[in-house]
Design a protein around this motif. Structure first.
Motif, PDB file in Angstrom:
ATOM      1  N   TYR A  41     -50.267  78.449  43.139  1.00 16.29           N
ATOM      2  CA  TYR A  41     -49.399  78.517  44.325  1.00 16.29           C
ATOM      3  C   TYR A  41     -48.816  79.917  44.491  1.00 16.29           C
ATOM      4  N   ALA A  75     -54.456  72.523  43.950  1.00 24.61           N
ATOM      5  CA  ALA A  75     -53.437  73.438  44.463  1.00 24.61           C
ATOM      6  C   ALA A  75     -54.019  74.391  45.497  1.00 24.61           C
ATOM      7  N   GLY A 116     -52.484  74.005  49.255  1.00 24.00           N
ATOM      8  CA  GLY A 116     -51.723  75.117  49.825  1.00 24.00           C
ATOM      9  C   GLY A 116     -51.766  75.107  51.335  1.00 24.00           C
ATOM     10  N   GLY A 163     -43.597  74.362  45.104  1.00 21.16           N
ATOM     11  CA  GLY A 163     -44.463  74.209  43.942  1.00 21.16           C
ATOM     12  C   GLY A 163     -43.683  73.997  42.663  1.00 21.16           C
TER      13      GLY A 163
END
Length: 454
Positions: A65, A208, A212, A237
């Protein structure tokens, strides 16, 4: 209701709920079932195994992240800038297909069905019940996907509170009432390496890189300004992954505290533990929790995969059309059943995970991610991780087939750390070092020059 504070960031309530939605998307079937199994197999060595799993299943996910926030790019753009558009497009499409309808998404519905079968003592003689359940599972999934900007809001408002209550009930009772004292680990080799490589199974880094996009859509929907986007993505995150870290730790402790009394694994292990803690209602409770966990992750994965293919196809199909394609393919592969999915496609995930680790470390840690020297070194490192990740994948398939053509398996096992599936680590580091010193200020590699000028 306004979700922002005076500085334009998410306020505490919105941050908690959005982080909770992120936790829910990551906390899928694998994040419930796998950590308990790791704990059971690690026994008294669970602390060291947890550290290893924490790095690949939690810490590097947060790094992913951070990488997305620092690069201000999508997963496909990040990969293309590092290793070139052609190879980048091939690698990202491969990972998205594996993460999406080929493996990870179907695994959600298949694991949920297995838990229902065991919790209710079913013994279906045909595949028809599985197929019907799989179709219904992805119809519900598609309902939550109707609007990408509202997907996380729907998860946080509807699924997250229910999931949180059930998980706290199971985990709380398990920690307060351990089944037995931990015993020695059941596997050979180092507990840290076991945890590190088994952390791949959750596919959290790849998740992830896809989630995103979903987070960005959510933050935009809440009115977060562009210049505050990166900061808020990292904040979300941290909140979500802190929750995930707690659940991983608790489930590993509970698994370790089975003390060798249960000769079961994965879904069957979790169902048995829940039944011991709460009786027959415990199995049903677990089945509900696993269904919700699987559903939230399937929603996040499908949404992110659809957004990816909208981008790479240059909007030839829209978000809803790609979502429908993902859902249909997930129904087809989900109908294979969990055992077949894990056996047939699991090694592919192990093969593509090392390059994903290199990618997120590069963008998150390099102070100037587009420096030509850093780009060349990281590019060589990623190529090395791809090669040795592929070798590990081939080796695992040969082991599954019980074959050793030309002594390839024996030769591979002579590499350092190959026996614990970490041969890629030293060779990736070596490739980075060679790439770093191989760079010359006057070299004119056009891809490096364009990366530096971008």
């Amino acid at each position: 209701m306004n979700s922002l504070n005076k500085r334009g960031d998410l306020n505490p309530v919105a941050l908690f709920m959005t982080g909770g939605a992120l936790f829910s998307m990551h906390f899928g079937a694998s994040s419930m079932v796998w950590p308990m199994n790791w704990g059971k197999e690690s026994g008294s060595s669970w602390p060291l195994a947890f550290i290893g799993a924490f790095i690949t299943a939690i810490l590097l996910v947060l790094v992913a992240y951070v990488a997305l926030a620092k690069s201000n790019q999508s997963y496909s753009q990040m990969t293309g800038r590092l290793v070139g558009n052609r190879f980048g497009a091939f690698f990202t499409c491969l990972t998205i297909v594996v993460l999406g309808p080929l493996y990870a998404i179907p695994r959600m519905s298949a694991a949920s069905w297995d838990s229902i079968v065991q919790a209710f003592g079913l013994n279906p003689t045909s595949k028809l019940p599985l197929i019907i359940f799989t179709i219904l599972f992805y119809i519900v999934t598609y309902f939550f996907l109707a609007n990408p900007g509202k997907a996380m809001d729907r998860i946080s408002a509807i699924l997250f509170p229910i999931l949180l209550i059930i998980v706290v009930a199971v985990v709380g009772k398990g920690l307060l009432s351990p089944i037995a004292a931990p015993v020695a680990k059941s596997y050979e080799g180092n507990a840290f390496a076991y945890g590190f490589t088994n952390g791949y199974a959750t596919a959290e880094i790849l998740c992830a890189l896809i989630f995103g996009v979903v987070i960005l859509k959510t933050l935009e929907n809440k009115g977060v300004a562009h210049d505050r986007m990166s900061k808020n993505m990292v904040r979300v995150g941290i909140v979500g992954l802190a929750m995930l870290s707690c659940t991983h730790l608790a489930h590993m402790i509970i698994g370790a505290n089975t003390g060798g009394t249960l000769d079961l694994s994965y879904t069957a292990l979790y169902t048995a533990v829940a039944a011991i803690l709460y009786g027959k209602v415990g199995g049903i409770l677990f089945s509900m929790a696993l269904f919700l966990a699987a559903l939230t992750t399937a929603i996040g994965m499908t949404s992110g995969c659809a957004e990816f293919f909208v981008e790479v196809s240059h909007e030839r199909l829209n978000y809803k059309q790609w979502s429908l394609i993902m859902v249909v393919l997930s129904i087809i592969f989900g109908s294979l059943g969990l055992t077949n999915i894990l056996s047939l496609l699991g090694p592919i995930l192990d093969g593509i995970y090392p390059p994903a680790i290199v990618l997120v470390l590069y963008y998150a840690l390099c102070p100037n991610a587009m420096s030509p020297r850093q780009t060349l070194a990281a590019r060589w490192a990623m190529y090395a991780s791809v090669i040795f990740g592929a070798l590990d994948m081939v080796w695992k398939y040969f082991v599954k087939l019980d074959t050793n053509p030309g002594g390839i398996c024996d030769l591979y096992l002579k590499l350092p750390f190959a026996d614990v599936s970490l041969a890629w680590v030293p060779f990736t580091i070596l490739a980075f070092i060679i790439g770093w010193f191989a760079y010359r200020e006057k070299q004119t590699d056009p891809s490096l020059k364009s990366a530096a000028d971008a």
